[in-house]
Design a protein around this motif. Structure first.
Motif, PDB file in Angstrom:
ATOM      1  N   ASP A  83       0.816  -1.220   0.000  1.00  0.00           N
ATOM      2  CA  ASP A  83       0.000   0.000   0.000  1.00  0.00           C
ATOM      3  C   ASP A  83       0.848   1.268   0.000  1.00  0.00           C
ATOM      4  N   ALA A  84       2.148   1.136  -0.234  1.00  0.00           N
ATOM      5  CA  ALA A  84       3.031   2.304  -0.250  1.00  0.00           C
ATOM      6  C   ALA A  84       2.934   3.031  -1.593  1.00  0.00           C
ATOM      7  N   THR A  85       3.478   4.236  -1.635  1.00  0.00           N
ATOM      8  CA  THR A  85       3.538   5.015  -2.877  1.00  0.00           C
ATOM      9  C   THR A  85       4.934   4.852  -3.484  1.00  0.00           C
ATOM     10  N   PHE A  86       4.983   4.432  -4.747  1.00  0.00           N
ATOM     11  CA  PHE A  86       6.253   4.222  -5.445  1.00  0.00           C
ATOM     12  C   PHE A  86       6.422   5.339  -6.476  1.00  0.00           C
ATOM     13  N   THR A  87       7.486   6.116  -6.353  1.00  0.00           N
ATOM     14  CA  THR A  87       7.755   7.212  -7.293  1.00  0.00           C
ATOM     15  C   THR A  87       9.080   6.933  -7.999  1.00  0.00           C
ATOM     16  N   TRP A  88       9.007   6.788  -9.331  1.00  0.00           N
ATOM     17  CA  TRP A  88      10.191   6.446 -10.123  1.00  0.00           C
ATOM     18  C   TRP A  88      10.757   7.688 -10.796  1.00  0.00           C
ATOM     19  N   THR A  89      12.078   7.816 -10.781  1.00  0.00           N
ATOM     20  CA  THR A  89      12.757   8.931 -11.446  1.00  0.00           C
ATOM     21  C   THR A  89      13.999   8.394 -12.146  1.00  0.00           C
ATOM     22  N   CYS A  90      14.519   9.179 -13.095  1.00  0.00           N
ATOM     23  CA  CYS A  90      15.760   8.790 -13.765  1.00  0.00           C
ATOM     24  C   CYS A  90      16.539  10.023 -14.191  1.00  0.00           C
ATOM     25  N   SER A  91      17.829   9.834 -14.411  1.00  0.00           N
ATOM     26  CA  SER A  91      18.687  10.950 -14.797  1.00  0.00           C
ATOM     27  C   SER A  91      19.872  10.448 -15.620  1.00  0.00           C
ATOM     28  N   ILE A  92      20.480  11.374 -16.359  1.00  0.00           N
ATOM     29  CA  ILE A  92      21.720  11.115 -17.100  1.00  0.00           C
ATOM     30  C   ILE A  92      22.686  12.237 -16.751  1.00  0.00           C
ATOM     31  N   ASP A  93      23.850  11.890 -16.256  1.00  0.00           N
ATOM     32  CA  ASP A  93      24.851  12.895 -15.854  1.00  0.00           C
ATOM     33  C   ASP A  93      24.242  13.955 -14.935  1.00  0.00           C
ATOM     34  N   ASN A  94      23.477  13.503 -13.953  1.00  0.00           N
ATOM     35  CA  ASN A  94      22.821  14.385 -12.970  1.00  0.00           C
ATOM     36  C   ASN A  94      21.760  15.297 -13.568  1.00  0.00           C
ATOM     37  N   GLU A  95      21.390  15.093 -14.842  1.00  0.00           N
ATOM     38  CA  GLU A  95      20.292  15.861 -15.461  1.00  0.00           C
ATOM     39  C   GLU A  95      19.032  15.009 -15.397  1.00  0.00           C
ATOM     40  N   ASP A  96      17.949  15.593 -14.905  1.00  0.00           N
ATOM     41  CA  ASP A  96      16.697  14.847 -14.724  1.00  0.00           C
ATOM     42  C   ASP A  96      16.073  14.487 -16.082  1.00  0.00           C
ATOM     43  N   TRP A  97      15.836  13.193 -16.280  1.00  0.00           N
ATOM     44  CA  TRP A  97      15.216  12.699 -17.511  1.00  0.00           C
ATOM     45  C   TRP A  97      13.869  12.052 -17.228  1.00  0.00           C
ATOM     46  N   THR A  98      13.337  12.224 -16.020  1.00  0.00           N
ATOM     47  CA  THR A  98      12.098  11.550 -15.629  1.00  0.00           C
ATOM     48  C   THR A  98      10.951  11.830 -16.594  1.00  0.00           C
ATOM     49  N   ASP A  99      10.832  13.081 -17.050  1.00  0.00           N
ATOM     50  CA  ASP A  99       9.731  13.450 -17.945  1.00  0.00           C
ATOM     51  C   ASP A  99      10.069  13.256 -19.419  1.00  0.00           C
TER      52      ASP A  99
END
Length: 199
Positions: free
Chosen positions: A131-147
Motif C-alpha cells: 500500500d506504499a507510494t512508489f515514485t520512479w525517477t531517472c537521470s543522465i549525468d545528474n540531469e533529470d530525464w524523468t519526464d
C-alpha cells in the motif's frame, strides 16, 4: 556494510544528522557528522560523506578505561539508562531495483523494472509495502530525464516499465534509475540502478 554501519543515517535537517566519534582514544576525540549515506555497487559497500564536528562533553560519552566512545549518547531526546548499551536508530531498510539486463535500448521497447525491499537481515519484506507510494525517477549525468522517458505501470505494485526515446546523442551514457517508496510518511530511497544506453 555490517551490523553497525547499516544503522548510519542522515536527514535533511542538519541538526538531526547522526554524529560519530572516529578518533584515537582521548578526553576530546574527533567528532564527525554524516551528511550523506549511499549504498553502492557491489551491494555490501556503503559510501559515507562526513564533515568534522565539535566534541560535545555534555552529550558525547567517552570511557578511557573500556575504550568506549559514543556520540550523542546523553542526547536529551534519547536518554539511555545504562552507558554500556548504546542506543541505535531503528533498523534500516534497503530498496534495490532489478532488471533483466544492465542496458536499455535508445528508441527500443519497454524495459521492466522491479524494486524489492529488504530488512537489515536481508529478508525480502516487499509484501509489507503493497500500500506504499512508489515514485520512479531517472537521470543522465545528474540531469533529470524523468519526464523525457515514457513510463507505464508494471504488472505488480512494485514494478514499472520504462521506454527510452529515440535520442542517439546519449548512446554510451548511463541512465540512473531510482525509486522512492513512501509508507506512513516515511520515505525509503532505493539504491540507484545503472543502465547503459545502447543502439
Amino acid at each position: 556494510m555490517n551490523d553497525i554501519t547499516s544503522k548510519f543515517w542522515y536527514t535533511s535537517e542538519d541538526s538531526k544528522n547522526m554524529r560519530l566519534l572516529v578518533s584515537t582514544l582521548s578526553d576530546h576525540p574527533s567528532a564527525w557528522t554524516v551528511t550523506k549515506c549511499e549504498n553502492v555497487q557491489p551491494f555490501g559497500i556503503q559510501k559515507l560523506t562526513i564533515y568534522s564536528n565539535f566534541f560535545n562533553e555534555h552529550t558525547d560519552y567517552v570511557n578511557l578505561e573500556t575504550g568506549e566512545m559514543y556520540a550523542n549518547y546523553f542526547d536529551s531526546e534519547i536518554a539511555p539508562t545504562d552507558p554500556s548499551t548504546p542506543t541505535t536508530p531503528t533498523s534500516s531498510i534497503t530498496a534495490r531495483i532489478s532488471a533483466s539486463t544492465s542496458t536499455i535500448k535508445v528508441g527500443g521497447s519497454y524495459k521492466n523494472l522491479t524494486v524489492n525491499l529488504f530488512n537489515d537481515s536481508n529478508e525480502d519484506i516487499t509484501t509489507e509495502y503493497a500500500d506504499a507510494t512508489f515514485t520512479w525517477t531517472c537521470s543522465i549525468d545528474n540531469e533529470d530525464w524523468t519526464d523525457k522517458v515514457t513510463w507505464r505501470a508494471g504488472t505488480e505494485y512494485n514494478q514499472k516499465k520504462v521506454k527510452f526515446p529515440n535520442n542517439t546523442s546519449v548512446i554510451g551514457k548511463i541512465l540512473s534509475v531510482k525509486c522512492e517508496i513512501v509508507k506512513d510518511n516515511l520515505p525509503i530511497e532505493s539504491e540507484i540502478l545503472l543502465l547503459e544506453l545502447t543502439e
